[in-house]
Design a protein around this motif. Structure first.
Motif, PDB file in Angstrom:
ATOM      1  N   LYS A  30      44.129 119.441  66.475  1.00  6.03           N
ATOM      2  CA  LYS A  30      42.635 118.963  65.731  1.00  6.03           C
ATOM      3  C   LYS A  30      42.683 119.325  64.607  1.00  6.03           C
ATOM      4  O   LYS A  30      41.798 118.789  63.963  1.00  6.03           O
ATOM      5  CB  LYS A  30      41.877 119.603  66.786  1.00  6.03           C
ATOM      6  CG  LYS A  30      40.421 119.626  66.541  1.00  6.03           C
ATOM      7  CD  LYS A  30      39.714 118.143  66.639  1.00  6.03           C
ATOM      8  CE  LYS A  30      38.317 118.104  66.594  1.00  6.03           C
ATOM      9  NZ  LYS A  30      37.704 116.630  66.668  1.00  6.03           N
ATOM     10  N   SER A  60      38.468 116.586  72.491  1.00  2.65           N
ATOM     11  CA  SER A  60      38.121 115.604  73.681  1.00  2.65           C
ATOM     12  C   SER A  60      39.126 116.123  74.798  1.00  2.65           C
ATOM     13  O   SER A  60      40.220 116.653  74.501  1.00  2.65           O
ATOM     14  CB  SER A  60      38.670 114.269  73.150  1.00  2.65           C
ATOM     15  OG  SER A  60      37.893 113.797  72.135  1.00  2.65           O
ATOM     16  N   HIS A  61      38.929 115.987  75.818  1.00  2.00           N
ATOM     17  CA  HIS A  61      39.354 116.489  77.254  1.00  2.00           C
ATOM     18  C   HIS A  61      39.069 115.766  78.531  1.00  2.00           C
ATOM     19  O   HIS A  61      37.781 115.282  78.575  1.00  2.00           O
ATOM     20  CB  HIS A  61      39.304 118.025  77.203  1.00  2.00           C
ATOM     21  CG  HIS A  61      37.861 118.455  77.306  1.00  2.00           C
ATOM     22  ND1 HIS A  61      37.239 118.687  78.773  1.00  2.00           N
ATOM     23  CD2 HIS A  61      36.875 118.793  76.446  1.00  2.00           C
ATOM     24  CE1 HIS A  61      36.061 119.088  78.589  1.00  2.00           C
ATOM     25  NE2 HIS A  61      35.747 119.054  77.347  1.00  2.00           N
ATOM     26  N   HIS A  62      39.897 115.606  79.453  1.00  2.00           N
ATOM     27  CA  HIS A  62      39.655 115.136  80.803  1.00  2.00           C
ATOM     28  C   HIS A  62      40.280 115.892  81.570  1.00  2.00           C
ATOM     29  O   HIS A  62      41.668 115.753  81.852  1.00  2.00           O
ATOM     30  CB  HIS A  62      39.871 113.621  80.845  1.00  2.00           C
ATOM     31  CG  HIS A  62      39.084 112.748  80.091  1.00  2.00           C
ATOM     32  ND1 HIS A  62      37.608 112.293  80.664  1.00  2.00           N
ATOM     33  CD2 HIS A  62      39.165 112.033  78.944  1.00  2.00           C
ATOM     34  CE1 HIS A  62      37.138 111.556  79.598  1.00  2.00           C
ATOM     35  NE2 HIS A  62      38.095 111.409  78.672  1.00  2.00           N
ATOM     36  N   ASP A  81      34.295 121.687  74.177  1.00  2.00           N
ATOM     37  CA  ASP A  81      33.230 120.926  73.485  1.00  2.00           C
ATOM     38  C   ASP A  81      32.559 121.330  72.254  1.00  2.00           C
ATOM     39  O   ASP A  81      32.376 120.596  71.272  1.00  2.00           O
ATOM     40  CB  ASP A  81      32.185 120.952  74.634  1.00  2.00           C
ATOM     41  CG  ASP A  81      32.332 119.904  75.870  1.00  2.00           C
ATOM     42  OD1 ASP A  81      33.271 119.268  75.875  1.00  2.00           O
ATOM     43  OD2 ASP A  81      31.692 120.348  77.012  1.00  2.00           O
ATOM     44  N   LEU A 106      44.027 114.307  72.975  1.00  2.00           N
ATOM     45  CA  LEU A 106      43.059 114.509  74.069  1.00  2.00           C
ATOM     46  C   LEU A 106      44.026 115.459  75.074  1.00  2.00           C
ATOM     47  O   LEU A 106      45.133 115.317  75.211  1.00  2.00           O
ATOM     48  CB  LEU A 106      42.993 113.222  74.858  1.00  2.00           C
ATOM     49  CG  LEU A 106      42.176 113.234  76.020  1.00  2.00           C
ATOM     50  CD1 LEU A 106      41.065 111.997  76.043  1.00  2.00           C
ATOM     51  CD2 LEU A 106      42.536 113.321  77.282  1.00  2.00           C
ATOM     52  N   GLU A 111      44.664 112.244  66.440  1.00  2.00           N
ATOM     53  CA  GLU A 111      43.968 111.942  67.733  1.00  2.00           C
ATOM     54  C   GLU A 111      44.716 112.584  68.913  1.00  2.00           C
ATOM     55  O   GLU A 111      45.885 112.143  69.229  1.00  2.00           O
ATOM     56  CB  GLU A 111      44.065 110.507  67.787  1.00  2.00           C
ATOM     57  CG  GLU A 111      43.241 109.794  68.702  1.00  2.00           C
ATOM     58  CD  GLU A 111      43.323 108.374  68.854  1.00  2.00           C
ATOM     59  OE1 GLU A 111      42.557 107.886  69.863  1.00  2.00           O
ATOM     60  OE2 GLU A 111      44.068 107.489  68.383  1.00  2.00           O
TER      61      GLU A 111
END
Length: 308
Positions: free
Chosen positions: A47, A77-79, A72, A54, A52
């Motif tokens: 980052k 970005s995270h899942h 956040d 995740l 890019e």
């Protein structure tokens, strides 16, 4: 997109002490709390250089909520897959130039939670070009879990960078990941013998390459790293620097390698970024951080030499 896996994340608590006295009260005026785990260190460094990226893995409980909030806030970005157990804490005490660590085991992952992660992982692979997996497996997952993830990535022609140790590494190698990054102790444990000098390191790397691993990187600490790719060996040597906090430097090296590989660079160039990121992280108080403004100039200071 680079997909980073942190299957056993933690809240990393870094206590800065001038002196640690055993069996006495030690007061600490400076505590750094971060969303931790080796894979999240990789994520944060990527980052920093606007790659890019995740992040995915398992999160649970109030500690899991803290990590999600921190990501956040940082715009990462995270899942993550939510689990019933609570994400762990890990403590690093910095004292007298030393680093003492206390690591919790973390939660146990159920079969249903593992299956949910595999479904999410398969979906995220469609968006990824490079996958990094760092650190230990949480309780409940089989030692072959990384192996399964590598095989799934291979079916979609994704390059998988594996940074783990012990039985998880041995099992993972069977699936021929694109890259592994053992340090010298991990390499010795893997091969069953110490590698003597550079020639020994190259011989061990050559044997590992016979298993189908394309790119072997052996971390040499402040001396940089040895790379072995397609029959040739080379070392990336960073300049001497004043280290402030070496925590996360190995993870930063993985970030640099992923950064270079994702850009389609030659292995020597990717390793130079790995050595640069790892060294720049050691120069910072924060864990998993590099100063983007210094990256390109510092990378030019990395000496790449061939090992015959």
């Amino acid at each position: 997109m680079i997909l980073t896996l942190t299957l056993n994340p933690a809240i990393d608590m870094n206590y800065q002490l001038g002196h640690l006295t055993i069996n006495q009260v030690n007061r600490c005026g400076r505590v750094i709390k971060t969303a931790g785990g080796k894979g999240l260190n990789v994520t944060r460094v990527l980052k920093c250089v606007n790659a890019e990226v995740l992040a995915t893995g398992f999160l649970g409980g109030k500690t899991g909520e803290f990590i999600a909030d921190e990501l956040d806030h940082a715009g990462v970005s995270h899942h993550f897959v939510t689990i019933k157990g609570s994400t762990r804490h890990c403590l690093a005490i910095m004292h007298e130039g030393n680093q003492t660590e206390i690591l919790e085991d973390g939660p146990s992952i159920s079969g249903d939670e593992a299956a949910a992660f595999l479904r999410e992982y398969d979906r995220l692979l469609d968006q990824a070009t490079v996958v990094t997996a760092s650190g230990s497996l949480p309780k409940g997952l089989p030692k072959t879990f990384y192996q399964q993830l590598i095989e799934r990535a291979a079916r979609k022609n994704r390059k998988f960078l594996l940074d783990t140790s012990g039985e998880s590494l041995k099992a993972g190698i069977k699936a021929s990941p694109y890259l592994i990054k053992p340090n010298q102790d991990e390499l010795a444990a893997l091969m069953g013998e110490e590698a003597a000098g550079e020639a020994g390191l190259v011989a061990s790397a050559r044997r590992l390459a016979e298993t189908g691993v394309r790119f072997i990187v052996v971390s040499l600490g402040k001396k940089g790293a040895l790379g072995y790719f397609n029959g040739r060996a080379f070392i990336a040597e960073p300049p001497a620097v004043q280290a402030v906090n070496a925590v996360g430097s190995g993870d930063s090296m993985i970030a640099g390698l992923a950064y270079g590989i994702d850009r389609g660079l030659a292995p020597e160039e990717a390793l130079a970024y790995g050595a640069a990121f790892g060294t720049l992280n050691a120069m910072e108080a924060r864990t998993g951080y590099v100063d983007q403004a210094q990256v390109e100039a510092f990378k030019k200071k990395i000496a790449i030499r061939t090992v015959g």
